[in-house]
Design a protein around this motif. Sequence first.
Motif, PDB file in Angstrom:
ATOM      1  N   GLU A   1      -8.252  36.933 -50.036  1.00  0.00           N
ATOM      2  CA  GLU A   1      -9.288  36.549 -49.082  1.00  0.00           C
ATOM      3  C   GLU A   1      -9.307  37.456 -47.858  1.00  0.00           C
ATOM      4  O   GLU A   1     -10.386  37.769 -47.332  1.00  0.00           O
ATOM      5  CB  GLU A   1      -9.073  35.095 -48.643  1.00  0.00           C
ATOM      6  N   GLY A   2      -8.129  37.886 -47.382  1.00  0.00           N
ATOM      7  CA  GLY A   2      -8.113  38.606 -46.117  1.00  0.00           C
ATOM      8  C   GLY A   2      -7.449  39.966 -46.133  1.00  0.00           C
ATOM      9  O   GLY A   2      -7.474  40.672 -45.120  1.00  0.00           O
ATOM     10  N   ASP A   3      -6.874  40.366 -47.252  1.00  0.00           N
ATOM     11  CA  ASP A   3      -6.128  41.627 -47.314  1.00  0.00           C
ATOM     12  C   ASP A   3      -6.870  42.605 -48.230  1.00  0.00           C
ATOM     13  O   ASP A   3      -6.959  42.400 -49.437  1.00  0.00           O
ATOM     14  CB  ASP A   3      -4.718  41.359 -47.850  1.00  0.00           C
ATOM     15  N   ARG A   4      -7.393  43.691 -47.655  1.00  0.00           N
ATOM     16  CA  ARG A   4      -8.137  44.663 -48.450  1.00  0.00           C
ATOM     17  C   ARG A   4      -7.252  45.342 -49.487  1.00  0.00           C
ATOM     18  O   ARG A   4      -7.697  45.645 -50.595  1.00  0.00           O
ATOM     19  CB  ARG A   4      -8.765  45.715 -47.535  1.00  0.00           C
ATOM     20  N   ALA A   5      -6.003  45.598 -49.117  1.00  0.00           N
ATOM     21  CA  ALA A   5      -5.080  46.222 -50.067  1.00  0.00           C
ATOM     22  C   ALA A   5      -4.862  45.317 -51.277  1.00  0.00           C
ATOM     23  O   ALA A   5      -4.788  45.792 -52.420  1.00  0.00           O
ATOM     24  CB  ALA A   5      -3.747  46.529 -49.385  1.00  0.00           C
TER      25      ALA A   5
ATOM     26  N   PHE B   1     -15.236  41.690 -53.936  1.00  0.00           N
ATOM     27  CA  PHE B   1     -15.896  40.979 -52.833  1.00  0.00           C
ATOM     28  C   PHE B   1     -15.512  39.502 -52.838  1.00  0.00           C
ATOM     29  O   PHE B   1     -16.369  38.628 -52.677  1.00  0.00           O
ATOM     30  CB  PHE B   1     -17.418  41.131 -52.944  1.00  0.00           C
ATOM     31  N   PHE B   2     -14.234  39.225 -53.002  1.00  0.00           N
ATOM     32  CA  PHE B   2     -13.797  37.842 -53.164  1.00  0.00           C
ATOM     33  C   PHE B   2     -14.215  36.932 -52.009  1.00  0.00           C
ATOM     34  O   PHE B   2     -14.730  35.834 -52.251  1.00  0.00           O
ATOM     35  CB  PHE B   2     -12.280  37.786 -53.374  1.00  0.00           C
ATOM     36  N   PRO B   3     -14.009  37.325 -50.740  1.00  0.00           N
ATOM     37  CA  PRO B   3     -14.413  36.411 -49.651  1.00  0.00           C
ATOM     38  C   PRO B   3     -15.900  36.061 -49.704  1.00  0.00           C
ATOM     39  O   PRO B   3     -16.287  34.905 -49.492  1.00  0.00           O
ATOM     40  CB  PRO B   3     -14.071  37.206 -48.383  1.00  0.00           C
ATOM     41  N   GLN B   4     -16.751  37.067 -49.990  1.00  0.00           N
ATOM     42  CA  GLN B   4     -18.191  36.827 -50.043  1.00  0.00           C
ATOM     43  C   GLN B   4     -18.614  36.042 -51.282  1.00  0.00           C
ATOM     44  O   GLN B   4     -19.658  35.383 -51.287  1.00  0.00           O
ATOM     45  CB  GLN B   4     -18.949  38.157 -50.013  1.00  0.00           C
TER      46      GLN B   4
ATOM     47  N   VAL C   1      -0.828  39.558 -56.599  1.00  0.00           N
ATOM     48  CA  VAL C   1      -1.049  39.064 -55.240  1.00  0.00           C
ATOM     49  C   VAL C   1      -1.371  37.574 -55.320  1.00  0.00           C
ATOM     50  O   VAL C   1      -1.428  36.989 -56.408  1.00  0.00           O
ATOM     51  CB  VAL C   1      -2.206  39.827 -54.554  1.00  0.00           C
ATOM     52  N   SER C   2      -1.596  36.965 -54.173  1.00  0.00           N
ATOM     53  CA  SER C   2      -1.994  35.564 -54.142  1.00  0.00           C
ATOM     54  C   SER C   2      -3.488  35.466 -53.863  1.00  0.00           C
ATOM     55  O   SER C   2      -4.103  36.420 -53.372  1.00  0.00           O
ATOM     56  CB  SER C   2      -1.218  34.809 -53.059  1.00  0.00           C
ATOM     57  N   VAL C   3      -4.061  34.307 -54.162  1.00  0.00           N
ATOM     58  CA  VAL C   3      -5.478  34.093 -53.884  1.00  0.00           C
ATOM     59  C   VAL C   3      -5.743  34.201 -52.386  1.00  0.00           C
ATOM     60  O   VAL C   3      -6.764  34.758 -51.956  1.00  0.00           O
ATOM     61  CB  VAL C   3      -5.934  32.721 -54.426  1.00  0.00           C
ATOM     62  N   THR C   4      -4.799  33.702 -51.571  1.00  0.00           N
ATOM     63  CA  THR C   4      -4.949  33.790 -50.117  1.00  0.00           C
ATOM     64  C   THR C   4      -4.983  35.237 -49.657  1.00  0.00           C
ATOM     65  O   THR C   4      -5.785  35.618 -48.780  1.00  0.00           O
ATOM     66  CB  THR C   4      -3.796  33.052 -49.422  1.00  0.00           C
TER      67      THR C   4
END
Length: 251
Positions: free
Chosen positions: A52-56, A195-198, A46-49
């Motif tokens: 950030e927003g995709d749980r899958a 928990f990447f976004p956090q 996947v991408s880093v982006t």
Amino acid sequence: MFETETFLAAAMLPALMIAFSAGILSFLSPCVLPIVPPYLAYMGGVSVTEMEGDRAARRRAVLAAVFFVLGLSTVFLILGAGASALGRAFASYRPYLETAAGIVVVIFGLHFLGLFRIGFLDREVRVEAGDQGGSAFGAYFLGLAFAFGWTPCLGPILSAILSLAGSQAEIGKGIFLLGIYALGLGVPFLLVAAFFPQMKRPMAWMKRNMGVIEKTSGVLLVVVGLAMATGYLTVFAFWLLEALPFLAAFG
């Protein structure tokens, strides 16, 4: 006088504490922490982006991180068995070997503190995994390669843990000690993946304070090295057993 088995149980506790702390400090080192997000993204396909927003996407990254940690743990467990076997083979020289190992660990600590620099420890290594990105096998392979390829960076801290493993009376305890080190290094990978976004803000703070983290690693190495070289690690183990009698239950 405490029974030998009881003492070994107490002596193992400070070693385990040091091993887990060393694993976390290894994760926070300048050549590991900055590459964690792109490596997790690559291994998960996947991408880093997307992380950030995709749980899958994060679930794929977590699965990849699990196999990555299994790969690096495989190498560390083998190293732990080898260090313990070597320690048993030279058991009669163990006090001298522990003193020598302690001195080496102190030297590595002084390198981290910046008192002088050891050239090969400043080399930065990048491990390529070919076209295996996005697969569990590729993540496991990258974990194996990571454990070997980052030796110049992880070497100083890892050498302290291997020295502790070599001082254990049983090979199983040496393997367990390196397993705890791998846990300290691997769990943060799993937390970042899950928990990447956090975790973005804490990781940014850590990157800004790399100098402090490196010096903390240096202090830990110097303290552990001096304790090994002078025998105070054993004294600390006895003190633990006296202060915390319930440790005798693990004997």
